[in-house]
Design an enzyme around this catalytic site. Structure first.
Site, PDB file in Angstrom:
ATOM      1  N   GLU A   1      -2.032  -9.588  42.993  1.00  0.00           N
ATOM      2  CA  GLU A   1      -3.014 -10.207  43.357  1.00  0.00           C
ATOM      3  C   GLU A   1      -4.085 -10.476  42.240  1.00  0.00           C
ATOM      4  OE1 GLU A   1      -3.872 -11.524  46.170  1.00  0.00           O
ATOM      5  OE2 GLU A   1      -1.871 -10.833  47.188  1.00  0.00           O
TER       6      GLU A   1
ATOM      7  N   THR B   1      -4.318 -17.755  37.819  1.00  0.00           N
ATOM      8  CA  THR B   1      -3.174 -17.898  37.113  1.00  0.00           C
ATOM      9  C   THR B   1      -2.021 -18.629  38.005  1.00  0.00           C
ATOM     10  OG1 THR B   1      -3.338 -15.818  35.837  1.00  0.00           O
ATOM     11  CG2 THR B   1      -1.284 -17.111  35.642  1.00  0.00           C
TER      12      THR B   1
ATOM     13  N   TYR C   1     -11.993  -9.895  48.189  1.00  0.00           N
ATOM     14  CA  TYR C   1     -10.580 -10.712  48.679  1.00  0.00           C
ATOM     15  C   TYR C   1      -9.617  -9.790  47.873  1.00  0.00           C
ATOM     16  CZ  TYR C   1      -6.225 -12.632  47.736  1.00  0.00           C
ATOM     17  OH  TYR C   1      -4.854 -12.984  47.728  1.00  0.00           O
TER      18      TYR C   1
ATOM     19  N   ASP D   1      -9.232 -15.896  50.207  1.00  0.00           N
ATOM     20  CA  ASP D   1      -9.180 -16.679  48.776  1.00  0.00           C
ATOM     21  C   ASP D   1      -9.436 -17.891  48.830  1.00  0.00           C
ATOM     22  OD1 ASP D   1      -6.925 -17.617  49.775  1.00  0.00           O
ATOM     23  OD2 ASP D   1      -5.802 -17.253  48.079  1.00  0.00           O
TER      24      ASP D   1
ATOM     25  N   CYS E   1      -1.257 -27.249  52.627  1.00  0.00           N
ATOM     26  CA  CYS E   1      -2.741 -27.728  52.802  1.00  0.00           C
ATOM     27  C   CYS E   1      -3.384 -27.728  51.245  1.00  0.00           C
ATOM     28  CB  CYS E   1      -3.426 -26.905  53.708  1.00  0.00           C
ATOM     29  SG  CYS E   1      -4.888 -27.649  54.112  1.00  0.00           S
TER      30      CYS E   1
ATOM     31  N   CYS F   1      -0.208 -33.185  55.581  1.00  0.00           N
ATOM     32  CA  CYS F   1      -0.462 -32.995  56.826  1.00  0.00           C
ATOM     33  C   CYS F   1       0.855 -33.484  57.581  1.00  0.00           C
ATOM     34  CB  CYS F   1      -1.635 -33.911  57.253  1.00  0.00           C
ATOM     35  SG  CYS F   1      -2.914 -33.417  56.293  1.00  0.00           S
TER      36      CYS F   1
HETATM   37  S1  SF4 Z   1      -2.754 -30.500  59.046  1.00  0.00           S
HETATM   38 FE1  SF4 Z   1      -3.491 -30.960  57.109  1.00  0.00          FE
HETATM   39  S2  SF4 Z   1      -5.663 -30.509  56.831  1.00  0.00           S
HETATM   40 FE2  SF4 Z   1      -4.804 -29.542  58.614  1.00  0.00          FE
HETATM   41  S3  SF4 Z   1      -3.957 -27.444  57.779  1.00  0.00           S
HETATM   42 FE3  SF4 Z   1      -2.235 -28.911  57.978  1.00  0.00          FE
HETATM   43  S4  SF4 Z   1      -2.322 -29.727  55.750  1.00  0.00           S
HETATM   44 FE4  SF4 Z   1      -4.240 -28.737  56.024  1.00  0.00          FE
END
Ligand code: SF4
Length: 325
Positions: free
Chosen positions: A34, A40, A112, A130, A180, A187
């Site tokens: 962690e 890094t 964290y 985090d 994400c 997405c």
């Molecule tokens: S849909 Fe897009 S913005 Fe929403 S959690 Fe998934 S990757 Fe992230």
């Protein structure tokens, strides 16, 4: 458990990257991973994780080592304060306490890291928030500028019943690290796509923090003596490490006079620290003093860059062997 939580866990089981600390429950090993991961890149963290544990396999072994040795093994991973904190922590306890509240009291352990160790190694129901988790939750619930406390409370309330909290925390982090993403979230392939309130404009969540400061100009003076380079013990964030004199450009004439040299430019080095961006002019000069082989000392990344820029001067004098690539 809600549908999105099931979807996230199923995705994690299938897609978690095979990293050397996956499934690890030993608190010391979890702590090292962690701490390394905080600043890094993951590939580099994996490399240093193995190297560090090979040399310091237990908290006891770490406590028994000198700080200089610890910093040498850490060399190249950057952000040396982390190594220093780990070392200090190893000397302050015989073993890591098994709760978030007690871990939090240890020197240098932020909320964290304490939460990550408590949940992953000890199975405590505590959310580890985090940067990745912050981003995922801000987007998932369309929160533009959530306060730290608010975010932690939200994350804490989302810990599903009957699921290993360490696995849950890691699933959220892994989604943030691989799907994400800050700039281009994927997405289209995200397991939370159907549940996410922020996916129409993920760039809005969370709102960017304050912008980088302007580049700061500094001069690094590489003085080549009879036996090598003049090194000084560094202060502040680089305490315990070594480097060549580093100062604002207006101090150059005074520094040259103090060492009795006239330097010449060898090039420039750019380097980013947590809240500063540096543009360092590297200058070199032959000097009457002794100096030493710089590659035998623990050096911060910035100083490694500076010395590599000065390699032609060092090689020309032939007194300093070149480092391994
Ligand atoms: S849909 Fe897009 S913005 Fe929403 S959690 Fe998934 S990757 Fe992230």
């Amino acid at each position: 458990m809600e549908a999105w939580q099931k979807a996230l866990l199923a995705w994690y089981r299938e897609n978690a990257r095979p990293l050397p600390w996956r499934g690890e429950k030993d608190p010391y090993r979890v702590l090292v991973s962690e701490v390394l991961l905080q600043q890094t890149r993951v590939e580099q963290a994996a490399l240093y994780y193995r190297r560090f544990l090979e040399r310091f396999p237990t908290l006891k072994a770490l406590a028994a080592a000198s700080l200089e040795e610890v910093l040498r093994v850490w060399q190249g991973a950057g952000y040396y304060r982390r190594a220093e904190h780990l070392h200090r922590l190893a000397r302050s306890v015989e073993e890591l306490p098994p709760s978030f509240a007690e871990l939090r009291k240890l020197p240098g352990l932020g909320p964290y890291t304490a939460a990550a160790v408590a949940s992953i190694a000890f199975g405590e129901r505590v959310a580890a928030v985090d940067g990745n988790v912050r981003r995922v939750l801000s987007r998932l619930f369309a929160r533009e500028s959530p306060k730290e406390k608010e975010l932690f409370a939200l994350a804490q309330g989302l810990l599903p019943e009957g699921v290993d909290p360490g696995v849950w925390n890691q699933a959220l982090m892994e989604l943030g690290a691989t799907v994400c993403l800050p700039k281009r979230p994927r997405c289209g392939t995200c397991p939370l796509g159907a549940f996410c309130r922020g996916k129409e404009a993920p760039g809005r969540y969370p709102a960017p923090r304050k912008r980088w400061a302007k580049e700061e100009r500094l001069v690094a003076l590489v003085l080549l003596g009879r036996k090598g380079v003049h090194l000084e013990r560094l202060e502040g964030r680089f305490q315990g490490l070594y480097g060549v004199p580093l100062f604002p450009p207006e101090e150059l004439p005074g520094r040259e006079a103090a060492f009795g040299v006239r330097s010449r430019p060898l090039g420039e080095v750019r380097h980013a620290l947590t809240h500063r961006r540096l543009l360092v002019e590297v200058r070199g000069a032959l000097w009457e003093g002794e100096g030493e082989d710089p590659w035998r000392r623990p050096l911060p990344k910035l100083m490694e860059k500076v010395l590599r820029k000065a390699l032609p001067l060092l090689a020309h004098a032939g007194v300093v062997p070149l480092p391994d690539a």
